[in-house]
Motif scaffolding. Structure first.
Motif, PDB file in Angstrom:
ATOM      1  N   LEU A  37       0.903  -1.092  -0.034  1.00 30.14           N
ATOM      2  CA  LEU A  37      -0.146  -0.007  -0.172  1.00 30.14           C
ATOM      3  C   LEU A  37       0.980   1.300   0.030  1.00 30.14           C
ATOM      4  N   GLY A  38       0.574   2.444  -0.911  1.00 23.51           N
ATOM      5  CA  GLY A  38       1.356   3.465  -0.916  1.00 23.51           C
ATOM      6  C   GLY A  38       0.607   4.597  -1.351  1.00 23.51           C
ATOM      7  N   ALA A  39       1.322   5.723  -1.595  1.00 21.04           N
ATOM      8  CA  ALA A  39       0.803   6.797  -2.027  1.00 21.04           C
ATOM      9  C   ALA A  39       1.411   7.430  -3.346  1.00 21.04           C
ATOM     10  N   GLY A  40       0.764   8.282  -4.001  1.00 21.73           N
ATOM     11  CA  GLY A  40       1.663   8.845  -5.120  1.00 21.73           C
ATOM     12  C   GLY A  40       1.016  10.278  -5.486  1.00 21.73           C
ATOM     13  N   VAL A  41       1.441  10.693  -6.351  1.00 19.58           N
ATOM     14  CA  VAL A  41       1.133  12.033  -6.702  1.00 19.58           C
ATOM     15  C   VAL A  41       1.055  12.207  -8.259  1.00 19.58           C
ATOM     16  N   ALA A  42      -0.218  13.085  -8.607  1.00 21.25           N
ATOM     17  CA  ALA A  42      -0.421  13.210 -10.178  1.00 21.25           C
ATOM     18  C   ALA A  42       0.651  14.305 -10.574  1.00 21.25           C
ATOM     19  N   VAL A  43       1.381  13.996 -11.597  1.00 23.18           N
ATOM     20  CA  VAL A  43       2.147  14.949 -12.205  1.00 23.18           C
ATOM     21  C   VAL A  43       1.600  15.276 -13.460  1.00 23.18           C
ATOM     22  N   ALA A  44       0.594  14.741 -13.701  1.00 21.11           N
ATOM     23  CA  ALA A  44      -0.109  15.091 -15.311  1.00 21.11           C
ATOM     24  C   ALA A  44      -1.745  14.565 -14.994  1.00 21.11           C
ATOM     25  N   PRO A  45      -2.512  14.899 -15.831  1.00 20.95           N
ATOM     26  CA  PRO A  45      -3.766  14.258 -15.423  1.00 20.95           C
ATOM     27  C   PRO A  45      -4.007  12.804 -15.594  1.00 20.95           C
ATOM     28  N   ASP A  46      -2.984  12.267 -16.385  1.00 16.18           N
ATOM     29  CA  ASP A  46      -3.111  10.682 -16.534  1.00 16.18           C
ATOM     30  C   ASP A  46      -1.640   9.960 -16.089  1.00 16.18           C
TER      31      ASP A  46
END
Length: 296
Positions: A37-46
């Motif tokens: 389980l983890g997190a992420g961040v959007a650097v573009a809409p997709d």
């Protein structure tokens, strides 16, 4: 540092929750587990940026936005050299964050860490950059300019690290117990430098030799704390407890010296190790592997 409200308001929509399922037969499963389980961040809409070990070897990856909607994963690109992964998605567009470019991070900079604890819950923490400098780890990994902070991660790894202007400056990879170095982040400079590789249709390739062992500093030297099952080191006969004296004739006493000597070679090339075992000096030749093939 008056960011306790401003940064979450502007950045929370870019944070995603990541669930990965890894087959029990994958080489990383015994150490990192079959469910991550983890997190992420959007650097573009997709596009979502995260820590690569969260999705390494995954047979299934689910990405959920703050809206509770799951996106279909189209492609996962790993970069073992930086420790980053880029996930390409289909579905409702995400709200991308602004990525800071080079030279903006230095000790003393106020930072904000924003992460997930579940699909819909987000938590944050504030702190400062305590250091920007070299970092070496025992899984054949090294950064020249890692970001160390005093922000304690209140949730999952892969979390974004923001500057006071809510710009992304790093991806949190590790929690460090050392006082003044509570979280380590991979700088976004590395993402920007390797973005073309991560965006490409073909996976990133690392020209570095990979040995498949876990060297650690010990009393002014280096000791093998373990080997990867079926990896190059195990096949060549390197064992836990071996003291590493030299690589291809060059003496090494730190992880940085070891990796610099090792990475002069590429996959498929022979690397000569001089080791001390049971009070006897031995020479072991290891045919370096390709970790992209091994961990695919």
């Amino acid at each position: 540092m008056d960011v306790s409200v401003a940064i979450p308001r502007s950045a929370v929509a870019s944070i995603v929750f990541i669930e990965s399922g890894i087959p029990a037969t994958h080489p990383s499963a015994p150490i990192l587990g079959e469910e991550r389980l983890g997190a992420g961040v959007a650097v573009a809409p997709d596009r979502v940026l995260t820590a690569h070990y969260l999705v390494m070897g995954a047979s299934s990856v689910e990405v959920t936005g703050i809206d509770g909607k799951r996106r279909e994963v189209r492609r996962v690109s790993l970069d073992h050299e930086t420790g980053l992964a880029l996930i390409a998605l289909e579905g409702p567009p995400l709200h991308p964050t602004e990525v800071a470019a080079g030279g903006s991070v230095s000790p003393g900079l106020p930072v904000f860490l924003l992460t997930c604890t579940g699909e819909r819950e987000r938590k944050g923490a504030t702190g400062h950059v305590s250091a920007v400098g070299p970092f070496e780890a025992f899984w054949e990994y090294m950064l020249d300019r890692a970001i160390m902070t005093t922000a304690i991660n209140p949730g999952l790894a892969g979390a974004p690290l923001f500057d006071p202007d809510a710009r992304l400056i790093g991806v949190v990879s590790l929690g460090l117990a050392t006082v003044g170095r509570y979280s380590l982040a991979i700088p976004t400079d590395l993402y920007l430098a390797h973005r073309s590789r991560l965006e490409g249709d073909e996976p990133s390739r690392d020209a570095r030799a990979w040995i498949g062992f876990y060297p650690q500093g010990y009393d002014g030297g280096l000791v093998v704390s373990g080997v990867v099952a079926e990896g190059p080191a195990e096949k060549a006969g390197i064992q836990r407890g071996d003291l590493i004296l030299s690589v291809d004739g060059d003496s090494v006493s730190t992880l940085r010296e070891l990796y610099r000597a090792l990475w002069r070679k590429g996959p498929g090339e022979s690397v000569g190790f001089q080791i001390l075992r049971d009070s006897a000096i031995r020479t072991i030749d290891v045919v370096a592997g390709d970790r992209y093939d091994f961990f695919k």
